[in-house]
Each structure stands twice: as structure tokens, then as C-alpha cells.
Design a protein around this motif. Structure first.
Motif, mmCIF file in Angstrom:
data_model
loop_
_atom_site.group_PDB
_atom_site.id
_atom_site.type_symbol
_atom_site.label_atom_id
_atom_site.label_comp_id
_atom_site.label_asym_id
_atom_site.label_seq_id
_atom_site.Cartn_x
_atom_site.Cartn_y
_atom_site.Cartn_z
ATOM 1 N N ALA A 1 -49.649 87.530 20.369
ATOM 2 C CA ALA A 1 -49.598 87.647 21.824
ATOM 3 C C ALA A 1 -48.840 88.894 22.265
ATOM 4 N N GLU A 2 -47.812 89.262 21.488
ATOM 5 C CA GLU A 2 -47.005 90.431 21.853
ATOM 6 C C GLU A 2 -47.738 91.748 21.611
ATOM 7 N N LYS B 1 -45.498 93.121 27.778
ATOM 8 C CA LYS B 1 -44.282 93.412 28.529
ATOM 9 C C LYS B 1 -43.671 92.143 29.114
ATOM 10 N N PHE B 2 -44.504 91.177 29.435
ATOM 11 C CA PHE B 2 -44.002 89.913 29.960
ATOM 12 C C PHE B 2 -43.396 89.071 28.836
ATOM 13 N N LEU B 3 -44.052 89.074 27.682
ATOM 14 C CA LEU B 3 -43.604 88.255 26.561
ATOM 15 C C LEU B 3 -42.369 88.833 25.874
ATOM 16 N N LEU B 4 -42.193 90.139 25.957
ATOM 17 C CA LEU B 4 -41.040 90.788 25.340
ATOM 18 C C LEU B 4 -39.851 90.914 26.285
ATOM 19 N N PHE C 1 -46.272 99.519 40.067
ATOM 20 C CA PHE C 1 -46.616 98.213 39.505
ATOM 21 C C PHE C 1 -47.217 98.362 38.109
ATOM 22 N N SER C 2 -48.072 99.359 37.948
ATOM 23 C CA SER C 2 -48.730 99.602 36.673
ATOM 24 C C SER C 2 -47.713 99.997 35.602
ATOM 25 N N LEU C 3 -46.760 100.845 35.960
ATOM 26 C CA LEU C 3 -45.749 101.285 35.007
ATOM 27 C C LEU C 3 -44.861 100.126 34.557
ATOM 28 N N VAL D 1 -48.000 82.792 35.846
ATOM 29 C CA VAL D 1 -46.988 83.850 35.879
ATOM 30 C C VAL D 1 -47.435 85.015 36.777
ATOM 31 N N LEU D 2 -48.595 85.602 36.471
ATOM 32 C CA LEU D 2 -49.060 86.738 37.273
ATOM 33 C C LEU D 2 -49.391 86.315 38.700
#
Length: 238
Positions: free
Chosen positions: A67-68, A74-77, A120-122, A187-188
């Protein structure tokens, strides 16, 4: 040279103070919520339980490394953070008008600041364009397997049902797919648990690569933008 040093050390003249005050006044006049109407408050948010549950189950089943490596890494880490509702509330009160529909502008520290899709993208690293063709998308929208097996082919699936299916599923590959769907919706998009998810997401996930190429960044940014553009005055009574 002496005159030059003296001029650098001089206090601002009355005219410069007036210009600064006028600039501040002009910017303050652009506030969507007039300064005199500002009020105390606290912005609420969805807790991070969904993300915590996803990461925990992925770790238990040996799916976390996989998943990472996904577009959601970026969300999982990300480490745990503390949400400051008062700070966000004050930020929303300092919104100023802009003609750019895909941005939100603020007046902070006597400066005009903006939040855009680039920012937001960054931060998220999410995809904003869809590489697959409409024909390829339509092909994947024909698969009802997950809906049939985990939701009894119901017409509408609530977020709570998706959470329960993710937690109770024993098929590892399905756990991975349900977890990714939960990450997007819980989440999103951060919808309420009693609301319906986008049912087609359970069809798109049939092909993981196709799912990853979907422009989740574009859709989640649009949702965030709509939330940021809500008027604050209607919240004053609460």
C-alpha cells in the motif's frame, strides 16, 4: 554616505504609515466576512480513525508495504497530527474575494495568500488526470463481484457498511481492495458513516492499476474547495 545611513535608520514617515494603513484597510475591506462580524468558533473534523484502522489491518495482513508503494503513500506514511479547529476557523474568517474559482484566497499578516490545486497536489501527491480511456473505464464498471459478495448486491452502500466489510473480510486481496476504497471515501472524501459511498468505486477497484490511475486528487480537491467556500455567517448562530 552619512545621509544614506541616516535615512535607513529613520522611522517611517507619516505618509508611509498612511499608505500602509490604507493598504491594510483596502485588504480588510475585501474580507468575505467583515472584520466586525468575526466570531469565536471551532471547526470540527472527521477523526483519523478510518486511516488508523486501514493501516492496522494492512500491517496485520502484510499489505502495508504494498500500500505504501501506491499513489496514497503520503497518507499511509504520514505521522499522527493534531487538528487545531480554532486555527482553521480563524483562517476561514479571513477569506477574501477572488475571481479564480479553483482557488481560495486569504488575508494573512497584511498579505493576500492563496491555496490552489498546485498546493494540494504537492501535499497529497495524488493523481489529477485520468490516463485510461472512457471505454476502459466502462469495461471496469461492469464488475459487480465485490458488491455481490460483500454487500449482497444492494443498490446503495453506506460508509459504515464498507468499514464493516473491510474489518470482517478474510480474503486478503479483497481486504486490500476494500481498504483502498475506504481510504478514498473515509479519508479523502471524509463522508459521514451513515452516508452512501460512490457505488462505482467498488467496480473500478477490480483493476488495481486502473484504480490508481483514476484522478482521485481532482475529485477530493473539488470536495475540499466546496467545503472551504461555504459561508461562515450561517455558522454564527451555532
Amino acid at each position: 554616505m552619512g545621509d544614506g545611513k541616516e535615512s535607513q535608520g529613520q522611522a517611517p514617515t507619516d505618509s508611509s504609515k498612511t499608505a500602509s494603513s490604507n493598504k491594510k484597510g483596502m485588504s480588510m475591506s475585501k474580507l468575505l466576512v467583515p472584520f466586525q462580524d468575526h466570531f469565536l468558533g471551532r471547526v470540527t473534523y472527521r477523526d483519523g480513525r478510518a486511516l488508523v484502522d486501514i493501516k492496522k489491518r494492512f500491517v496485520e495482513l502484510g499489505l502495508i508495504e504494498r500500500a505504501e508503494e501506491s499513489p496514497f503513500k503520503k497518507f499511509l506514511l504520514a505521522s499522527e497530527f493534531h487538528f487545531l479547529g480554532v486555527l482553521v476557523h480563524e483562517l476561514m474568517l479571513r477569506k477574501i474575494a477572488t475571481q479564480k474559482e479553483d482557488e481560495v484566497h486569504f488575508f494573512l499578516g497584511l498579505k493576500s495568500c492563496r491555496f490552489s490545486v498546485r498546493n494540494f497536489s504537492l501535499v497529497t501527491g495524488l493523481n489529477f488526470s485520468f490516463a485510461a480511456s472512457q471505454a476502459e473505464l466502462d469495461e471496469h464498471l461492469t464488475s459487480d463481484r465485490l458488491i455481490n459478495e460483500h454487500f449482497n448486491d444492494v443498490e446503495k452502500v453506506k460508509l459504515l457498511q464498507l468499514e464493516n466489510a473491510f474489518k470482517t473480510c478474510i480474503v486478503v486481496e479483497d481486504v486490500y481492495k476494500l481498504g483502498l476504497c475506504l481510504l478514498v471515501e473515509g479519508v479523502l472524501n471524509s463522508i459521514e458513516r451513515n452516508l452512501n459511498i460512490w457505488r462505482d468505486i467498488l467496480k473500478i477497484i477490480k483493476d488495481i492499476n486502473n484504480f490508481f490511475s483514476y484522478p482521485w486528487g481532482k475529485f477530493s480537491y473539488k470536495r475540499l474547495l466546496n467545503s472551504c467556500k461555504k459561508g461562515m455567517q450561517r455558522l454564527k448562530a451555532n
